[in-house]
Design an enzyme around this catalytic site. Structure first.
Site, mmCIF file in Angstrom:
data_model
loop_
_atom_site.group_PDB
_atom_site.id
_atom_site.type_symbol
_atom_site.label_atom_id
_atom_site.label_comp_id
_atom_site.label_asym_id
_atom_site.label_seq_id
_atom_site.Cartn_x
_atom_site.Cartn_y
_atom_site.Cartn_z
ATOM 1 N N LYS A 186 0.866 -1.200 -0.044
ATOM 2 C CA LYS A 186 0.062 -0.070 0.026
ATOM 3 C C LYS A 186 0.834 1.196 -0.002
ATOM 4 O O LYS A 186 1.767 1.574 0.966
ATOM 5 C CB LYS A 186 -0.975 -0.022 1.208
ATOM 6 C CG LYS A 186 -1.907 1.295 1.043
ATOM 7 C CD LYS A 186 -2.557 1.693 2.378
ATOM 8 C CE LYS A 186 -1.833 2.832 2.896
ATOM 9 N NZ LYS A 186 -1.793 4.199 2.247
ATOM 10 N N GLU B 87 10.365 0.808 10.289
ATOM 11 C CA GLU B 87 11.292 1.772 9.990
ATOM 12 C C GLU B 87 10.829 3.127 10.319
ATOM 13 O O GLU B 87 9.585 3.638 9.598
ATOM 14 C CB GLU B 87 11.864 1.730 8.568
ATOM 15 C CG GLU B 87 12.478 0.640 7.947
ATOM 16 C CD GLU B 87 14.112 0.527 8.474
ATOM 17 O OE1 GLU B 87 14.550 1.383 9.071
ATOM 18 O OE2 GLU B 87 14.817 -0.587 7.799
ATOM 19 N N GLU C 12 10.330 15.438 15.666
ATOM 20 C CA GLU C 12 10.716 15.147 14.186
ATOM 21 C C GLU C 12 10.023 16.277 13.341
ATOM 22 O O GLU C 12 8.672 16.232 13.590
ATOM 23 C CB GLU C 12 10.299 13.761 13.698
ATOM 24 C CG GLU C 12 10.938 13.685 12.148
ATOM 25 C CD GLU C 12 10.566 12.072 11.636
ATOM 26 O OE1 GLU C 12 9.403 11.639 12.119
ATOM 27 O OE2 GLU C 12 11.530 11.536 11.081
HETATM 28 P P1 TAP Z 1 2.463 7.683 8.537
HETATM 29 O O1 TAP Z 1 1.549 8.608 8.742
HETATM 30 O O2 TAP Z 1 2.913 6.597 9.601
HETATM 31 O O3 TAP Z 1 2.215 6.907 7.199
HETATM 32 C C1 TAP Z 1 2.935 5.812 6.669
HETATM 33 C C2 TAP Z 1 2.111 4.947 5.702
HETATM 34 O O4 TAP Z 1 1.173 4.268 6.629
HETATM 35 C C3 TAP Z 1 0.963 5.558 4.823
HETATM 36 O O5 TAP Z 1 1.124 4.584 3.766
HETATM 37 C C4 TAP Z 1 -0.028 5.670 5.710
HETATM 38 O O6 TAP Z 1 -1.358 5.954 4.865
HETATM 39 C C5 TAP Z 1 -0.271 4.326 6.317
HETATM 40 N N1 TAP Z 1 -1.015 4.067 7.653
HETATM 41 C C6 TAP Z 1 -1.477 5.214 8.118
HETATM 42 N N2 TAP Z 1 -2.198 4.702 9.281
HETATM 43 C C7 TAP Z 1 -2.094 3.549 9.410
HETATM 44 C C8 TAP Z 1 -2.402 2.502 10.187
HETATM 45 N N3 TAP Z 1 -3.173 2.776 11.315
HETATM 46 N N4 TAP Z 1 -1.963 1.161 10.069
HETATM 47 C C9 TAP Z 1 -1.351 0.968 8.714
HETATM 48 N N5 TAP Z 1 -0.865 1.857 8.075
HETATM 49 C C10 TAP Z 1 -1.370 3.060 8.158
HETATM 50 O O7 TAP Z 1 3.771 8.254 7.950
HETATM 51 P P2 TAP Z 1 3.982 9.356 6.953
HETATM 52 O O8 TAP Z 1 3.475 10.737 7.395
HETATM 53 O O9 TAP Z 1 3.545 8.884 5.715
HETATM 54 O O10 TAP Z 1 5.608 9.854 6.614
HETATM 55 C C11 TAP Z 1 6.347 10.362 7.602
HETATM 56 C C12 TAP Z 1 7.041 9.408 8.680
HETATM 57 O O11 TAP Z 1 7.494 8.289 8.445
HETATM 58 C C13 TAP Z 1 8.183 10.362 9.397
HETATM 59 O O12 TAP Z 1 7.780 10.307 10.578
HETATM 60 C C14 TAP Z 1 9.370 9.398 8.871
HETATM 61 O O13 TAP Z 1 10.249 9.790 9.740
HETATM 62 C C15 TAP Z 1 9.007 8.223 8.726
HETATM 63 N N6 TAP Z 1 9.782 7.762 7.639
HETATM 64 C C16 TAP Z 1 10.678 6.846 8.058
HETATM 65 C C17 TAP Z 1 11.551 6.265 7.395
HETATM 66 C C18 TAP Z 1 12.560 5.196 7.699
HETATM 67 S S1 TAP Z 1 13.493 4.155 6.720
HETATM 68 N N7 TAP Z 1 12.894 4.893 8.926
HETATM 69 C C19 TAP Z 1 11.613 6.478 6.135
HETATM 70 C C20 TAP Z 1 10.338 7.314 5.494
HETATM 71 C C21 TAP Z 1 9.606 7.719 6.352
HETATM 72 P P3 TAP Z 1 -1.829 7.256 4.308
HETATM 73 O O14 TAP Z 1 -0.649 7.818 3.766
HETATM 74 O O15 TAP Z 1 -2.941 7.077 3.681
HETATM 75 O O16 TAP Z 1 -1.887 8.047 5.741
#
Ligand code: TAP
Length: 492
Positions: free
Chosen positions: A198, A272, A403
């Site tokens: 997804k 991650e 963050e």
């Molecule tokens: P999230 O809100 O956590 O979203 C990540 C993914 O999870 C998206 O596809 C999201 O869908 C989905 N998601 C949301 N709620 C969920 C749930 N309850 N159960 C399962 N999946 C769910 O993060 P983001 O805003 O996309 O990304 C930013 C964050 O990711 C930052 O904190 C960043 O540090 C972290 N990040 C970490 C890494 C590594 S390698 N450690 C790499 C990239 C990013 P939607 O998009 O539809 O909400």
């Protein structure tokens, strides 16, 4: 010239699971985006069982690029069933045969890299110079690298004949959409698993284009399935009882929720999550070089980087000199059109993310830190944020602990190496760190004391598929990349 669909793989059984012919259509041009998309399940684009559509917008223009399906639990169920049906034959293929598909995917990605780079820049907002020179080469490299492992798993250090887990449910964020897809799908397929992935709600387009590439490569139906949607779709996938492996990249709160959901099941989990990396500059560092590393560390990809060097720790005696040089360099950064090759900082990925960055930087000022940005022009429409630094930051400030995930640098100082290490480790996260010094012994001394999964020395934000990546503490567990990345997908 349009790349041709490659020949059928050698030794491929006729009919059944493998009877799927490569898609006849030529690859779409970069700007050729459909007005609406369904899911990719069992080798075909299919409609959602639900009627709700989501929209993805170009964050640089706020124009809607396409509608896509909001995946329901029923859609996820169909995708997991397709992946399950494909698993027996895919996992039984000799590793050398699975490798051929991965090599083929890697080559198609190279051939279509311009199209994919443009699409990623349009959907995500990141500068074309980065998608072209960083994201896409790394995506292809990841598939090439894991293709190389597919027939050598017996020698990966997990004993003879290690077994795949089954169906992998993979959820990825929006900051490196195609690269995170590669980090997830390449090792899963190399080890004989099948996948339901997804993508993030704000960046589904390159994952859907990747589905076309799977067809072009003649990948057997059901080996890769893409279900678009929002957090509820992600939750349906990670909760699905017939998923054997959950791989998640995203925020720490969502990672924590998934860990709770998976606890007590037989699913293997890798997470991650977020970061708050320290970039530590000692007084003997080559300062011009350090300035470039600091700029790359925090302004690369608008700071939407989990391992971004978002805290600068500078030794007190060189603080003034370093900050003067850093401000001069920040004054040369160009914020604007992601498709302009001269752009350094593109658009913030979404209005929500811009609001989050704005709220945290407002908190920085309210808590007493001093804010500075160069006077750069911002476009009239779209989501933008000036490169920003804060001085006078104390360790307790929110901008030193949380963050921000934007182009915002918090500057702290230290006097001794012990103090630098203590401050660097003083966050809930532990994903990455940087060290700038001429002394090799100081690099080793510091690196061994930092609780960070990756430590860069005299460089920052360097990635390579051979190198494992992952965190300590609230940055998650499990490793992606390198030989270590195989373990997440094997029963070892
Ligand atoms: P999230 O809100 O956590 O979203 C990540 C993914 O999870 C998206 O596809 C999201 O869908 C989905 N998601 C949301 N709620 C969920 C749930 N309850 N159960 C399962 N999946 C769910 O993060 P983001 O805003 O996309 O990304 C930013 C964050 O990711 C930052 O904190 C960043 O540090 C972290 N990040 C970490 C890494 C590594 S390698 N450690 C790499 C990239 C990013 P939607 O998009 O539809 O909400």
């Amino acid at each position: 010239a349009a790349p041709q669909a490659p020949a059928e793989p050698a030794g491929k059984p006729a009919g059944g699971l493998f009877g799927y012919a490569p898609a006849p259509e030529s690859p779409a041009a970069a700007g050729d985006i459909a007005s609406s998309y369904g899911h990719f399940i069992g080798g075909q684009f299919v409609d959602s069982s639900g009627s709700e559509a989501l929209k993805t917008v170009n964050p640089a223009t706020e124009q809607v690029l396409a509608e896509f399906a909001r995946g329901t639990a029923e859609d996820v169920d169909r995708a997991v069933a397709a992946a399950r049906a494909a698993f027996a034959d895919w996992s039984a293929l000799p590793g050398s045969e699975r490798a051929k598909y991965l090599f083929r995917i890697a080559r198609i990605i190279q051939e279509r890299s311009r199209e994919l780079a443009v699409l990623e820049s349009i959907d995500n907002g990141k500068p074309i110079r980065e998608t072209r020179d960083v994201d896409l080469p790394l995506v292809a490299a990841h598939f090439f690298y894991y293709a190389g492992w597919a027939d050598k798993l017996d020698f990966a250090g997990y004993g003879p004949n290690p077994k795949p887990l089954g169906v992998a449910g993979q959820v990825i964020p929006w900051n490196f959409p195609l690269l995170m897809l590669a980090w997830k799908i390449a090792p899963a397929l190399a080890t004989g698993n099948t996948v339901v992935l997804k993508p993030a709600e704000t960046t589904p387009l390159t994952a859907l284009r990747f589905a076309e590439i799977c067809r072009q490569a003649g990948l057997p139906k059901g080996v890769v399935n893409i279900v678009t949607g929002d957090g509820s779709t992600g939750a349906a996938l990670t909760a699905h009882p017939d998923v054997n492996k959950v791989a998640f990249t995203g925020s720490t709160p969502v990672g924590r929720a998934i860990a709770k959901q998976v606890a007590g099941t037989r699913k293997k989990l890798s997470l991650e999550l977020g970061g708050k990396a320290a970039n530590i500059v000692f007084d003997d560092a080559p300062l011009d070089q350090a300035v470039e590393g600091i700029v790359n560390g925090i302004f690369f990809n608008q700071g939407h980087v989990c391992c971004a060097g978002s805290r600068l720790l500078v030794q007190e005696s060189v603080q003034d000199e370093l900050l003067d040089a850093l401000k001069r360099r920040m004054g040369t950064l160009r914020v604007g059109d992601p498709l302009d090759k001269n752009t350094d900082i593109g658009a913030i990925n979404s209005a929500e993310q811009l609001a989050r960055i704005t709220a945290l930087t407002d908190a920085g000022e309210a808590e007493g830190a001093e804010r500075w940005s160069p006077a750069c022009e911002l476009p009239g429409t779209g989501f933008w944020f000036r490169p920003t630094l804060f001085t006078g930051v104390s360790q307790a400030h929110r901008i030193a602990q949380e963050e921000i995930f934007g182009p915002v640098l918090s500057v702290l100082t230290f006097r001794t190496p012990d103090e630098a290490v203590a401050k660097a480790n003083n966050t809930p996260y532990g994903l990455s760190a940087g060290i700038w010094t001429e002394k090799g012994s100081r690099i080793l001394w510091t690196a061994s004391r930092l609780r960070a999964g990756v430590v860069w020395a005299n460089t920052f934000n360097k990635f390579d598929p051979t190198s494992p990546f992952g965190g300590y503490k609230e940055s998650g567990y499990g490793r992606e990349g390198g030989r270590h990345g195989l373990e997440a997908y094997l029963d070892v």
